[in-house]
Design an enzyme around this catalytic site. Structure first.
Site, PDB file in Angstrom:
ATOM      1  N   GLU A 251     -36.439 -26.062 -21.186  1.00 14.13           N
ATOM      2  CA  GLU A 251     -36.907 -27.298 -21.809  1.00 14.13           C
ATOM      3  C   GLU A 251     -38.371 -27.252 -22.232  1.00 14.13           C
ATOM      4  OE1 GLU A 251     -34.790 -27.279 -19.304  1.00 14.13           O
ATOM      5  OE2 GLU A 251     -33.143 -28.615 -19.861  1.00 14.13           O
TER       6      GLU A 251
ATOM      7  N   HIS B 264     -30.091 -37.618 -11.959  1.00 13.62           N
ATOM      8  CA  HIS B 264     -29.527 -37.760 -13.309  1.00 13.62           C
ATOM      9  C   HIS B 264     -29.420 -39.218 -13.742  1.00 13.62           C
ATOM     10  CE1 HIS B 264     -28.457 -33.515 -13.257  1.00 13.62           C
ATOM     11  NE2 HIS B 264     -28.009 -33.616 -14.476  1.00 13.62           N
TER      12      HIS B 264
END
Ligand SMILES: Cc1ncc(C[n+]2csc(CCOP(=O)(O)OP(=O)(O)O)c2C)c(N)n1
Ligand SMILES: Cc1ncc(C[n+]2csc(CCOP(=O)(O)OP(=O)(O)O)c2C)c(N)n1
Ligand SMILES: [Mg+2]
Ligand SMILES: [Mg+2]
Lengths: 325, 349, 325, 349
Positions: free
Chosen positions: D79, D148
């Site tokens: 990322e 998450h």
């Protein structure tokens, strides 16, 4: 090797040396503030690699980038004025020593967070390959930067997609006060290329001719579509990490030994012996360089400060904005 | 006793037996680390150049010689992983104190702090503990440029599971760091680069205030000024100037940003009826927004006007010195905001 | 190889297989929610490595960790109850499938952000070495995780300081839908060890005996103070990445070929041929495992939900706190 | 024209010539990408599984077949670097649209977004541009667990140099993404995981509102409810219930979190005299704090009571379904807060 190129190298490296010493002096006088990271000892790396590059190639460098900027064609005036924080600086006084930019020289910075040069270069390389460009990217970083995750992530992508990037490690053996054997399990940086199925090579970074030759070969490969290349230049910084660092973590003997391999002195010895450059020519270069550095300081002193605090945060004001379509 | 967990000998190079009555802030932090390391073998320090070099702001000076490389560990430039290393070690008995050289590099370590350290106790059903301290200098110093002049309070204060401290004096730095090291929760200690070399009174015997308590640095009846770190000094200077005009401003040093000492703020505003939050960071979405919003909710009907904020300009920090100075609040801005607020009357007036 | 060990392997793998299939069924019935990542096909990796470990060793795993947890001794009941989000779960219903923890089993998770296992394991390894412990750490991760920066950063530190960590790559060749040759410049994960002066090796991850032997050797090295080891286990997942993934990016032929190398079936073939296990013994194991899985589901169904929203965010309330000293 | 910059043919597999009058939100985003990619070769998309797989929430479905792998790039799990790759490409002519699979992983990419993308224009003295879009789904979905289920608005809204959008309907998603792609500044587009598969009216011909403008989703005279993303629906449901009791709540969908449409909020509160900010994220230090603080400053003397906030509980998101639901606001909580505020009188009452 052409005589003119030798003289160019000598001139570049002398300008680099004198410019940096002048910057140190201006810093001591309080005209430059912030962090100031100087390049003496490492000149052969920037000069050898960048003189091997084409004008269309992009350059991405670190906070120790004054010399890269100048070899790339940014006038010393504009660099010194930036160190002074003046509007005549190449970043108009907003960036400072660690953030030199000049899009028309394809000089994309000036990054002060260690490891940022990798993804930026990868992005430029991606764009070049996506658009079938013949240009390449030169990406600079230190030996300390190779332990940042972005090194790994970016080299993997660059190799996976065969991006035209020359990764140049300026291995001066120190991450501020931490010697390379205390920060890296593998001190031979070029061997890290193995993890990415990439080519890598080490070269004597105190020898501008060797750096130049190695860079030309590497860039030819990079441009051929063979993918990126990791070039490790072994070098040394004479000064502390920045003006704030007395460098008391290393021995006088170590510094002396390395200084004996000074890139300027050794190029001159070779050039003189081979008859590539005369003492007169050398003196002429010295005079010219001194004038250039003095001129840079004078320009910087007279350059006005920037005045707009809000200018350039956004392309247009942060208002509600009725979009383009 | 392992060789690697070296205990301090009797070197006494760092900690004077009788601490001097004045210390610089870095010295206070250094002494706090030394005290905790001497007392508890599980405490260890890691970060870039914290060892041989002694720390970029000297905070760890002398500890390497005293405690050895395993307890004072120089790391590679790998913020994400060495902060995560702290998390892992904390899970199994260590009490790591991670130094991130500056807060600007903490952006590389937020996964370790927010996704790991802050959540592990809860995600494990309260079965794991993460007694981790992450220290980091930040703020606008002297022309360090946009990438080295940040204040990232807003990245931490929203995160459940974290505690966030912001000591601004040597006395607070000493005690809050010691309190943090002994705490069972992960704690972010924000330090300000311009305060390290400031001196202040230091008394190791005086009982410290609670870790998260705010402190009134100057009492006043007319206005409450709320700040932390260097902005406390700016407020004190402003209060001096205001006093010359007969306006008595109360200056509150928050000392902690998660939680904030809302009872103390509430009480102060109950007396003064007006408050100003002074923040070095950019106004929009800074930690000051929470302070203003929470205090307004708590004290609305006591307020004679809105809680305003004086904060940094909405720009990355410019390198040029004058612009840089213009980008953060000074005493003049605080004085002006207080005056404007006092002059402002209600809607109809 | 001891007969009892063979039977243990078989039992572990069968429990793994049946537990996961039961979990899939419960998911379809709506009793398990969220992301559910299952392990069928990969059983030999967790079983072979963890049975080679000592009870004092720590385990750090990913979101695909049910089997690791059970082989480590966490009862199937506690794992299934966690998938159900119940108070009887090993994380008391707060963690879920991706966040199993059990400090008394030295099972430290359960991390759902790819790449987090590296620094956690490095921290545990650091502590073990700092305290001269004889224990080691087993750190699990997939082939996709090796491109995260933390892989690089952590392996460098682990090797530099010779930390006792066995890094186990569960190379199932896919990062969700992206096949390894499309995410990694170097598809042979174990060769990445070269960049850290570390030892690495590849083993057939469908063969539990091979994994076990390789793990024992590697762990012996790790414990000897020689530093960490990178063990790549080549394996395959039969199902999609998670219950949400139909895995339409790969061919039926590929799946069939890999299924032919099924770790359970091939262990049974070997065991039968060598006389290590009889058909009766096998049936007994099957019966026992079926009962265990049924019991786990029954336990999970009856386990109450957790009720305290605020419990366990902090060690003590987020009040002003008068510190300890 | 390079092979690598493949232009769309006449496949028409994705974009119907006449868009249907209803679209799901992911389809609207998909169409927006397709339109911009067809129109401008410099636009390209990258992220994990955006290509062959079609995106975890389908947003990039079909684009890989249409535009080829160089313009729809599947990335490794990196990322930090693939977001930084977007920055680099944007500097030299590209118009990258980076997808971070979920906002939770954006913690690994904040250096690229905050230290690089947001600052490069300013640091270069306005000589560089970073026309970069970073899209990311987030929020509490269905039992995805603490790591998450995050909302990281607070990490972005404070950062000068960024623009932050939060579309909540297919129509907005379509236009705001197109506006973002054409913008010269780096823009973070926050999407909500539970909204992708919701349908809504879609009219490609209707002129879009300004990119950062808020929209009144339901007018009302008694109370202003301020929200974004999924909380808008929660507010609309609450408004329905309140209407049954004769309380007319106005529901404002902010649509943009940096900047916020303060003029519209100011105007609304000028009529209703009361406001509630409804935020899915944890209350303390969330984006709602800025909204409340800024609006209070602007409208203090019009307010009949403090601007309160209904927000997520101060916990990491628990996995258990009931606890998870209890950790975020619902319509009942909004109704209760509105009622409480209306009943609350001034200090003396
Ligand atoms: C992410 C990050 N961490 C730490 C620093 C502080 N820092 C600046 S330069 C430096 C050392 C870099 O060493 P190296 O890469 O070898 O480059 P050199 O300075 O020797 O040229 C460090 C630690 C930083 N700027 N960024
Ligand atoms: C940092 C991060 N990025 C992306 C994801 C989404 N994600 C979850 S698993 C996964 C693929 C991981 O592949 P691999 O490491 O090979 O493990 P496998 O699932 O195959 O066991 C991805 C991309 C994530 N959880 N964390
Ligand atoms: Mg170096
Ligand atoms: Mg995989």
């Amino acid at each position: 090797m052409q005589r003119s190129l030798i003289r160019q190298f000598y001139r570049d490296m002398l300008l680099a040396r004198q410019f940096e010493e002048a910057a140190a002096e201006q810093y001591r006088q309080g005209r430059i503030a912030g962090f100031l990271h100087l390049y003496p000892g490492e000149e052969a790396v920037a000069v050898g690699t960048l003189r091997a590059a084409d004008p269309g190639d992009y350059v991405v460098s670190t906070y120790r980038e004054h010399v890269h900027a100048m070899v790339r064609g940014i006038p010393p005036e504009a660099v010194m004025a930036e160190l002074f924080g003046r509007a005549g600086g190449c970043s108009r006084g907003y960036g400072g020593s660690m953030h030199l930019f000049s899009p028309e020289h394809r000089f994309l910075g000036g990054y002060a967070i260690v490891g940022e040069t990798f993804p930026v270069a990868t992005g430029v390389g991606y764009w070049l390959r996506m658009t079938d460009s013949a240009d390449a990217v030169l990406c600079y970083f230190g030996d300390g930067a190779v332990n940042q995750g972005t090194f790994h992530e970016s080299l993997n992508m660059a190799s996976l997609w065969k991006l035209p990037i020359l990764f140049v490690c300026e291995n001066n053996h120190y991450q501020i006060g931490t010697e390379i054997h205390r920060h890296s399990a593998l001190a031979e940086v070029h061997r890290r290329a193995c993890a990415y199925g990439m080519l890598g090579r080490r070269v004597d970074g105190m020898d501008v001719l060797a750096v130049y030759e190695a860079s030309r070969e590497a860039l030819a490969q990079v441009r051929s579509g063979a993918g990126p290349f990791l070039l490790e230049c072994e070098t040394y910084r004479y000064r502390g990490h920045s003006m704030a660092d007395p460098a008391s973590y290393r021995s006088a003997i170590e510094v002396e030994e390395l200084r004996a391999r000074d890139p300027l002195a050794s190029l001159w010895r070779k050039a003189e012996a081979a008859g590539w450059m005369t003492a007169d020519e050398r003196r002429a270069i010295e005079a010219e360089v001194t004038a250039a550095v003095d001129g840079a300081v004078a320009f910087a002193e007279q350059s006005p400060p920037p005045t707009e605090l809000q200018a350039g945060v956004y392309a247009r004001p942060l208002d509600l904005y009725r979009g383009a379509p | 006793m392992s060789q690697r967990r070296r205990r301090s000998g009797n070197l006494g190079v760092i900690a004077p037996a009788e601490p001097a009555p004045e210390l610089r802030l870095w010295e206070a932090l250094n002494l706090a680390l030394d005290r905790e390391m001497a007392q508890d073998d599980a405490v260890f320090v890691l970060g870039e150049d914290v060892g041989l070099y002694g720390g970029s702001y000297r905070v760890t000076q002398g500890l390497w010689a005293r405690y050895g490389e395993w307890r004072v560990r120089d790391t590679p430039i790998s913020e994400g992983s060495f902060t995560g290393l702290g998390v892992g070690a904390a899970l199994v008995g260590g009490r790591p104190v991670v130094e991130i050289m500056t807060v600007n590099f903490a952006l590389l370590a937020l996964d370790a702090i927010i996704n790991m350290a802050a959540k592990l106790r809860y995600m494990s059903g309260n079965r794991l503990a993460v007694p981790l301290v992450v220290r980091m200098p930040g703020g606008v110093a002297h022309q360090l440029g946009a990438q080295h002049s940040q204040r990232l309070e807003h990245c931490f204060v929203n995160v459940p599971g974290l505690r966030v401290l912001a000591p601004g004096t040597p006395q607070d730095a000493y005690w809050q760091l010691r309190q943090a090291i002994r705490d069972e929760d992960p704690i972010v200690v924000l330090e300000h680069e311009l305060l390290y070399f400031e001196s202040g009174p230091f008394d190791e015997q005086a009982a410290p205030p609670p870790m998260h308590a705010a402190v009134v640095r100057r009492p006043g009846r007319d206005f409450t000024l709320i700040a932390w770190h260097r902005m406390v000094q700016v407020c004190l200077e402003a209060a001096d100037r205001l006093a010359a005009d007969g306006i008595e401003a109360e200056v509150v040093d928050l000392r902690s940003l998660r939680p904030i000492d809302l009872p103390l703020l509430r009480e102060s505003v109950g007396r003064t009826h007006r408050a100003l939050v002074v923040e070095e960071d950019c106004l929009f979405g800074g930690a000051g927004a929470e302070i203003a919003a929470a205090l307004t909710e708590a004290a609305f009907f006591d307020l004679e006007g809105p809680i305003r904020r004086v904060a940094g300009a909405d720009v990355p920090t410019p390198y040029n010195g004058e612009l840089e100075a213009a980008s953060i609040p000074d005493a003049a801005a605080v004085v002006a905001a207080v005056r404007a607020a006092l002059e402002q009357a209600g809607p109809g007036a």
